[in-house]
Design an enzyme around this catalytic site. Structure first.
Site, PDB file in Angstrom:
ATOM      1  N   CYS A 250       6.105   3.836   3.379  1.00 31.42           N
ATOM      2  CA  CYS A 250       7.515   3.881   3.001  1.00 31.42           C
ATOM      3  C   CYS A 250       7.666   4.515   1.611  1.00 31.42           C
ATOM      4  O   CYS A 250       7.493   5.716   1.454  1.00 31.42           O
ATOM      5  CB  CYS A 250       8.124   2.482   3.071  1.00 31.42           C
ATOM      6  SG  CYS A 250       9.931   2.473   3.131  1.00 31.42           S
TER       7      CYS A 250
ATOM      8  N   HIS B  96       6.587   1.328   8.752  1.00 28.70           N
ATOM      9  CA  HIS B  96       5.716   0.244   8.282  1.00 28.70           C
ATOM     10  C   HIS B  96       4.711  -0.109   9.372  1.00 28.70           C
ATOM     11  O   HIS B  96       4.976  -1.005  10.194  1.00 28.70           O
ATOM     12  CB  HIS B  96       6.546  -0.988   7.916  1.00 28.70           C
ATOM     13  CG  HIS B  96       7.336  -0.838   6.661  1.00 28.70           C
ATOM     14  ND1 HIS B  96       6.905  -1.318   5.440  1.00 28.70           N
ATOM     15  CD2 HIS B  96       8.536  -0.245   6.430  1.00 28.70           C
ATOM     16  CE1 HIS B  96       7.806  -1.034   4.506  1.00 28.70           C
ATOM     17  NE2 HIS B  96       8.803  -0.392   5.085  1.00 28.70           N
TER      18      HIS B  96
ATOM     19  N   GLU C 151       2.111  -1.815   9.249  1.00 19.95           N
ATOM     20  CA  GLU C 151       1.562  -3.173   9.119  1.00 19.95           C
ATOM     21  C   GLU C 151       2.325  -4.178   9.973  1.00 19.95           C
ATOM     22  O   GLU C 151       1.774  -5.219  10.365  1.00 19.95           O
ATOM     23  CB  GLU C 151       1.579  -3.623   7.650  1.00 19.95           C
ATOM     24  CG  GLU C 151       2.942  -3.908   7.049  1.00 19.95           C
ATOM     25  CD  GLU C 151       3.634  -2.692   6.461  1.00 19.95           C
ATOM     26  OE1 GLU C 151       4.559  -2.859   5.654  1.00 19.95           O
ATOM     27  OE2 GLU C 151       3.241  -1.566   6.823  1.00 19.95           O
TER      28      GLU C 151
END
Length: 393
Positions: free
Chosen positions: A181, A308, A310
């Site tokens: 990001c 993102h 993750e």
């Protein structure tokens, strides 16, 4: 572990059957907890309390062979891989909990013991050399001692210049870098400043009057109303080339679905200049106007993602980009890329863009409805990486 007389006492004074008292004592790693539940037959107690047991049927044993192996592998890891996490909230590690877990998933998969170095981005800045020289020296020592650098997301201008310096260091020293990001955005800003010599390059989030706006506010967003103005949720990214590291990490998928959370994005008007200078935008959205993934082709591993990754990482299915970072930081990237590319044999066809007579690039692909498939898919389907959370039909 609780002693038997303690369990008996709990049962008597709390009016709970001994079979319903589960002892989750300290373990070497949290992945052993489901195994404790299994060993104490917690699943049988739950089925009994909820009256879900079939008459005459014995509850099936949980299928935890793979999980058991992973928990055991976690305990045996010895070879370290050191990752510098360069952020502004390093004093509160829970701020980056998803990133931390994704790194852990990837490091166990690559059979490396994760050593995380928390580097406050403010301490890397030139001003810190005068104001807090000891913290400045310590931060740079941690950064230079790391095998890989990760710059996570964030908001506001505090510490941004330190993140840009971290991106400069990783790019110039050929150290594996993953920007998420804001981490991708600062990598673009750094490239514009250092390689393209645009000294004033910046994001309009930090400098609204910048002459070289590399990152801008989303066109459809509201600058006055902060609520419900973010680009959120699962969005599709299309790979423009099948020979880039990102596409290979995703098994040569033609497109992927990853989750987003941002208000600012790379300025599409500057993309041609950035590409001409050597920065590759290998992933874009279906309009071709939103930049999703960047790479430096001649770097060992320099990748930035607007999304993102993750958020969709799991112990048994680590995020491909985090796997790539850990693999590159531990000298295993070539092996991982070969293994990832063997998932499917057919080579993807890059999406085609047309100006549609308007001068705006538009992907010539079939539209798909919003939402996910009802049944979550865990592999490549028609060249699209699902990552266990379903794919668009």
């Amino acid at each position: 572990p609780l002693e038997e007389h303690v369990t008996t006492k709990l049962s008597q004074f709390c009016n709970v059957p001994i079979s319903s008292i589960v002892n989750l004592h300290d373990v070497t790693n949290i992945w052993h907890i489901p195994l404790l539940l299994r060993d104490q037959k917690a699943h049988e107690a739950i089925l009994k309390v909820l009256d879900l047991q079939l008459v005459g049927k014995v509850p099936r044993e949980p299928k935890l062979a793979e999980w058991t192996e992973r928990a055991s592998k976690f305990d045996k890891l010895k070879t370290p891989v050191k990752i510098a996490m360069v952020g502004k909230y390093t004093g509160l590690s829970d701020s980056y909990l998803s990133v931390l877990k994704a790194l852990l998933h990837a490091s166990v998969a690559m059979e490396r013991k994760l050593v995380l170095e928390w580097v406050p981005s403010c301490d890397l800045e030139n001003s810190a050399a005068k104001e807090t020289p000891e913290a400045h020296q310590k931060a740079w020592k941690l950064l230079k001692g790391a095998d890989g650098v990760l710059v996570p997301g964030g908001f506001g201008d505090r510490g941004v210049e330190g993140k840009i310096l971290a991106a400069t260091y990783a790019r110039e020293k050929n150290v594996p870098y993953l920007g998420i990001c804001l981490g991708m955005q600062v990598a673009v800003i750094e490239f514009a400043r250092s390689v393209m010599k645009l000294g004033g390059a910046n994001s309009t989030e930090f400098d609204p009057a910048t002459a070289s706006p590399c990152v801008i506010f989303m066109p459809e967003g509201s600058k006055t109303q902060m609520g419900a103005t973010m680009r959120l949720g699962s969005r599709r990214t299309h790979f423009l080339a099948n020979n880039c590291k990102s596409a290979k990490l995703y098994g040569n998928a033609t497109s992927i679905d990853e989750r987003h959370r941002h208000r600012y994005e790379v300025n599409p008007e500057m993309v041609p200049l950035l590409e001409k200078a050597g920065l590759s935008f290998v992933g874009k959205d279906e309009s071709g106007r939103r930049m999703e993934i960047i790479e430096l082709p001649n770097h060992v591993f320099f990748i930035g993602a607007q999304f993102h990754p993750e958020f969709k990482s799991r112990p048994g299915k680590p995020s491909p980009l985090f796997l790539g970072l850990i693999a590159a930081a531990s000298g295993q990237l070539d092996l991982l890329l070969k293994r990832s590319c063997s998932v499917i044999s057919s080579k993807p066809t890059p999406p085609r863009y047309s100006t549609n007579g308007t001068g705006t690039a538009v992907l010539t692909i079939k539209p798909y409805p919003n939402g996910h498939a009802k049944k979550a898919l865990t592999s490549l389907v028609n060249g699209c990486y699902a990552n266990g959370n379903g794919i668009h039909i």
